[in-house]
Structure formats: C-alpha cells, structure tokens
Motif scaffolding. Structure first.
Motif, PDB file in Angstrom:
ATOM      1  N   TYR A 160       0.828  -1.208   0.000  1.00  0.00           N
ATOM      2  CA  TYR A 160       0.000   0.000   0.000  1.00  0.00           C
ATOM      3  C   TYR A 160       0.865   1.262   0.000  1.00  0.00           C
ATOM      4  CZ  TYR A 160      -3.358   3.539   1.352  1.00  0.00           C
ATOM      5  OH  TYR A 160      -4.110   4.672   1.380  1.00  0.00           O
ATOM      6  N   LEU A 161       1.894   1.277   0.826  1.00  0.00           N
ATOM      7  CA  LEU A 161       2.795   2.439   0.858  1.00  0.00           C
ATOM      8  C   LEU A 161       3.441   2.652  -0.506  1.00  0.00           C
ATOM      9  CD1 LEU A 161       4.533   2.023   4.331  1.00  0.00           C
ATOM     10  CD2 LEU A 161       2.840   3.740   3.669  1.00  0.00           C
ATOM     11  N   GLY A 162       3.875   1.571  -1.123  1.00  0.00           N
ATOM     12  CA  GLY A 162       4.469   1.687  -2.456  1.00  0.00           C
ATOM     13  C   GLY A 162       3.487   2.248  -3.468  1.00  0.00           C
ATOM     14  N   LYS A 163       2.261   1.777  -3.406  1.00  0.00           N
ATOM     15  CA  LYS A 163       1.221   2.259  -4.320  1.00  0.00           C
ATOM     16  C   LYS A 163       0.983   3.745  -4.134  1.00  0.00           C
ATOM     17  CE  LYS A 163      -3.308   1.350  -3.719  1.00  0.00           C
ATOM     18  NZ  LYS A 163      -4.155   2.476  -4.012  1.00  0.00           N
ATOM     19  N   GLU A 164       0.914   4.191  -2.904  1.00  0.00           N
ATOM     20  CA  GLU A 164       0.641   5.592  -2.605  1.00  0.00           C
ATOM     21  C   GLU A 164       1.872   6.486  -2.759  1.00  0.00           C
ATOM     22  OE1 GLU A 164      -2.432   6.881  -2.068  1.00  0.00           O
ATOM     23  OE2 GLU A 164      -3.096   4.843  -2.538  1.00  0.00           O
ATOM     24  N   LEU A 165       3.034   5.921  -2.573  1.00  0.00           N
ATOM     25  CA  LEU A 165       4.279   6.689  -2.611  1.00  0.00           C
ATOM     26  C   LEU A 165       4.544   7.323  -3.977  1.00  0.00           C
ATOM     27  CD1 LEU A 165       6.622   7.348  -0.695  1.00  0.00           C
ATOM     28  CD2 LEU A 165       7.808   5.355  -1.589  1.00  0.00           C
ATOM     29  N   LEU A 166       4.135   6.654  -5.031  1.00  0.00           N
ATOM     30  CA  LEU A 166       4.399   7.175  -6.382  1.00  0.00           C
ATOM     31  C   LEU A 166       3.760   8.532  -6.630  1.00  0.00           C
ATOM     32  CD1 LEU A 166       4.389   4.221  -8.895  1.00  0.00           C
ATOM     33  CD2 LEU A 166       6.267   5.663  -8.147  1.00  0.00           C
ATOM     34  N   ARG A 167       2.732   8.848  -5.884  1.00  0.00           N
ATOM     35  CA  ARG A 167       2.096  10.158  -6.063  1.00  0.00           C
ATOM     36  C   ARG A 167       3.063  11.305  -5.777  1.00  0.00           C
ATOM     37  NH1 ARG A 167      -2.780  11.146  -2.722  1.00  0.00           N
ATOM     38  NH2 ARG A 167      -1.691  10.028  -1.094  1.00  0.00           N
ATOM     39  N   PHE A 168       4.118  11.001  -5.035  1.00  0.00           N
ATOM     40  CA  PHE A 168       5.061  12.033  -4.617  1.00  0.00           C
ATOM     41  C   PHE A 168       6.391  11.957  -5.358  1.00  0.00           C
ATOM     42  CE2 PHE A 168       2.351  10.880  -0.992  1.00  0.00           C
ATOM     43  CZ  PHE A 168       1.694  12.092  -0.820  1.00  0.00           C
ATOM     44  N   SER A 169       6.450  11.187  -6.424  1.00  0.00           N
ATOM     45  CA  SER A 169       7.732  10.971  -7.110  1.00  0.00           C
ATOM     46  C   SER A 169       8.315  12.250  -7.712  1.00  0.00           C
ATOM     47  CB  SER A 169       7.588   9.899  -8.191  1.00  0.00           C
ATOM     48  OG  SER A 169       6.679  10.320  -9.182  1.00  0.00           O
ATOM     49  N   ASP A 170       7.503  13.261  -7.930  1.00  0.00           N
ATOM     50  CA  ASP A 170       8.019  14.509  -8.499  1.00  0.00           C
ATOM     51  C   ASP A 170       8.515  15.484  -7.426  1.00  0.00           C
ATOM     52  OD1 ASP A 170       5.434  14.863  -7.533  1.00  0.00           O
ATOM     53  OD2 ASP A 170       4.967  16.446  -8.978  1.00  0.00           O
ATOM     54  N   LYS A 171       8.389  15.117  -6.174  1.00  0.00           N
ATOM     55  CA  LYS A 171       8.825  15.983  -5.073  1.00  0.00           C
ATOM     56  C   LYS A 171      10.336  15.865  -4.860  1.00  0.00           C
ATOM     57  CE  LYS A 171       4.582  17.072  -3.967  1.00  0.00           C
ATOM     58  NZ  LYS A 171       4.034  18.305  -4.429  1.00  0.00           N
ATOM     59  N   ARG A 172      10.928  16.935  -4.436  1.00  0.00           N
ATOM     60  CA  ARG A 172      12.375  16.984  -4.201  1.00  0.00           C
ATOM     61  C   ARG A 172      12.815  15.990  -3.121  1.00  0.00           C
ATOM     62  NH1 ARG A 172      15.022  22.642  -3.329  1.00  0.00           N
ATOM     63  NH2 ARG A 172      15.614  22.385  -5.481  1.00  0.00           N
ATOM     64  N   TRP A 173      12.003  15.812  -2.093  1.00  0.00           N
ATOM     65  CA  TRP A 173      12.349  14.951  -0.963  1.00  0.00           C
ATOM     66  C   TRP A 173      12.131  13.465  -1.235  1.00  0.00           C
ATOM     67  CZ3 TRP A 173       8.166  12.117   0.251  1.00  0.00           C
ATOM     68  CH2 TRP A 173       6.910  12.661  -0.020  1.00  0.00           C
ATOM     69  N   PHE A 174      11.550  13.132  -2.387  1.00  0.00           N
ATOM     70  CA  PHE A 174      11.252  11.733  -2.697  1.00  0.00           C
ATOM     71  C   PHE A 174      12.520  10.890  -2.565  1.00  0.00           C
ATOM     72  CE2 PHE A 174      10.125   8.191  -5.613  1.00  0.00           C
ATOM     73  CZ  PHE A 174       8.933   7.824  -5.026  1.00  0.00           C
ATOM     74  N   PRO A 175      12.468   9.799  -1.779  1.00  0.00           N
ATOM     75  CA  PRO A 175      13.697   9.070  -1.421  1.00  0.00           C
ATOM     76  C   PRO A 175      14.320   8.229  -2.535  1.00  0.00           C
ATOM     77  CG  PRO A 175      11.789   7.960  -0.516  1.00  0.00           C
ATOM     78  CD  PRO A 175      11.295   9.238  -1.138  1.00  0.00           C
ATOM     79  N   VAL A 176      13.633   8.080  -3.654  1.00  0.00           N
ATOM     80  CA  VAL A 176      14.136   7.229  -4.730  1.00  0.00           C
ATOM     81  C   VAL A 176      14.288   8.068  -6.003  1.00  0.00           C
ATOM     82  CG1 VAL A 176      13.685   5.139  -6.074  1.00  0.00           C
ATOM     83  CG2 VAL A 176      12.928   5.266  -3.703  1.00  0.00           C
ATOM     84  N   SER A 177      15.460   8.013  -6.585  1.00  0.00           N
ATOM     85  CA  SER A 177      15.683   8.762  -7.824  1.00  0.00           C
ATOM     86  C   SER A 177      14.956   8.064  -8.973  1.00  0.00           C
ATOM     87  CB  SER A 177      17.177   8.832  -8.126  1.00  0.00           C
ATOM     88  OG  SER A 177      17.651   7.568  -8.557  1.00  0.00           O
ATOM     89  N   PRO A 178      14.671   8.795 -10.051  1.00  0.00           N
ATOM     90  CA  PRO A 178      14.038   8.155 -11.208  1.00  0.00           C
ATOM     91  C   PRO A 178      14.874   6.984 -11.742  1.00  0.00           C
ATOM     92  CG  PRO A 178      13.892  10.530 -11.401  1.00  0.00           C
ATOM     93  CD  PRO A 178      14.766  10.244 -10.214  1.00  0.00           C
ATOM     94  N   ALA A 179      16.196   7.103 -11.689  1.00  0.00           N
ATOM     95  CA  ALA A 179      17.060   6.018 -12.156  1.00  0.00           C
ATOM     96  C   ALA A 179      16.922   4.780 -11.271  1.00  0.00           C
ATOM     97  CB  ALA A 179      18.514   6.478 -12.192  1.00  0.00           C
TER      98      ALA A 179
END
Length: 148
Positions: free
Chosen positions: A57-76
C-alpha cells in the motif's frame, strides 16, 4: 498463552515492514515452550503477510510524490527496480520472506501496481512455507515438547 500468539503476530507484522526486526527467534522460542505449531504458523504467517500488505500500500501511494524533491528514490533507481521486478515477474513475490530484499520487493510491487489479490496469494504462500519449514526443522532438530 494467547499473548504469545499475539506477540508473534505483532513481531511478524513489524518484521515485514521496512523496520529492522525479526520474528523467527520468537517463533522458535514459543515452539520450544510447547505452543501449538499450527497456531504459531498461523500467527506468524498472518502478521508477516499483513506487514507486507502495508508495504504494498505504501508503495502504491508513494508514487504520487515521485516529483517531489524529498522523494527518497531517484528516477534512475526506480527504473532499475522496475526493470529487475519485471525481469523476474510477480513470481518473485514468493521470495518476499528473504532478508534485505524481501521488504523492498513488496514496496516495489505496490509501486508497480501488482494486482493485490495476486500479491497477497504469492506473499502468503512464500511466507507461510518459510514458517512451516522453520517449525518443521525446529521439531526435527530440537525435539520440541508435545503440543498442549
């Protein structure tokens, strides 16, 4: 007696999240004390599987924030995780019980929107098999007391 099973459920739940924990020691200690193997297996499997569902569930919801600077995972990093997951497919969820890689695997499954029913089935089968094997080996190696 009930407290032991609940403690194992909670331990399994926490161990399946991204928090560092282990439920195997408690499982074996309770088995050594004569707790019923079936109920130990059920408590550990359900708790551990539910913890993995939280990761999904966290993974599913986490993607909503992928464009934020603080997002813990880089696009790569995200692309690499997606590539690895797609290479091995959903069947890799049978290995969600593995140390180090299992918990992030369940998070990535949520990020990649793996169908929840399939996720639940594969994760529960893998985790259930692991706990069953641990209980079987403990019984064989340590001559555990009779069930009461």
């Amino acid at each position: 007696m009930l407290l032991g099973y609940f403690s194992l459920f909670a331990s399994g739940f926490i161990a399946a999240t991204l928090l560092p924990a282990s439920s195997e020691v408690l499982l074996l200690a309770l088995a050594q004390q004569g707790y019923a193997p079936l109920w130990l297996w059920l408590a550990a499997t359900c708790g551990n599987t539910l913890g993995s569902c939280v990761n999904w569930y966290l993974g599913k919801e986490l993607l909503r924030f992928s464009d934020k600077r603080w997002f813990p995972v880089s696009p790569a990093q995200l692309a690499k995780a997606e590539q690895h997951f797609k290479r091995y497919g959903s069947w890799s969820l049978l290995l969600a019980w593995l140390p180090i890689v299992g918990d992030p695997l369940t998070l990535v499954a949520g990020m990649l929107r793996v169908r929840f029913g399939l996720f639940l089935l594969l994760v529960a089968l893998g985790k259930g098999a692991r706990y069953a094997l641990l209980l079987y080996l403990a019984r064989q190696l340590f001559a555990l007391p009779a069930v009461h």
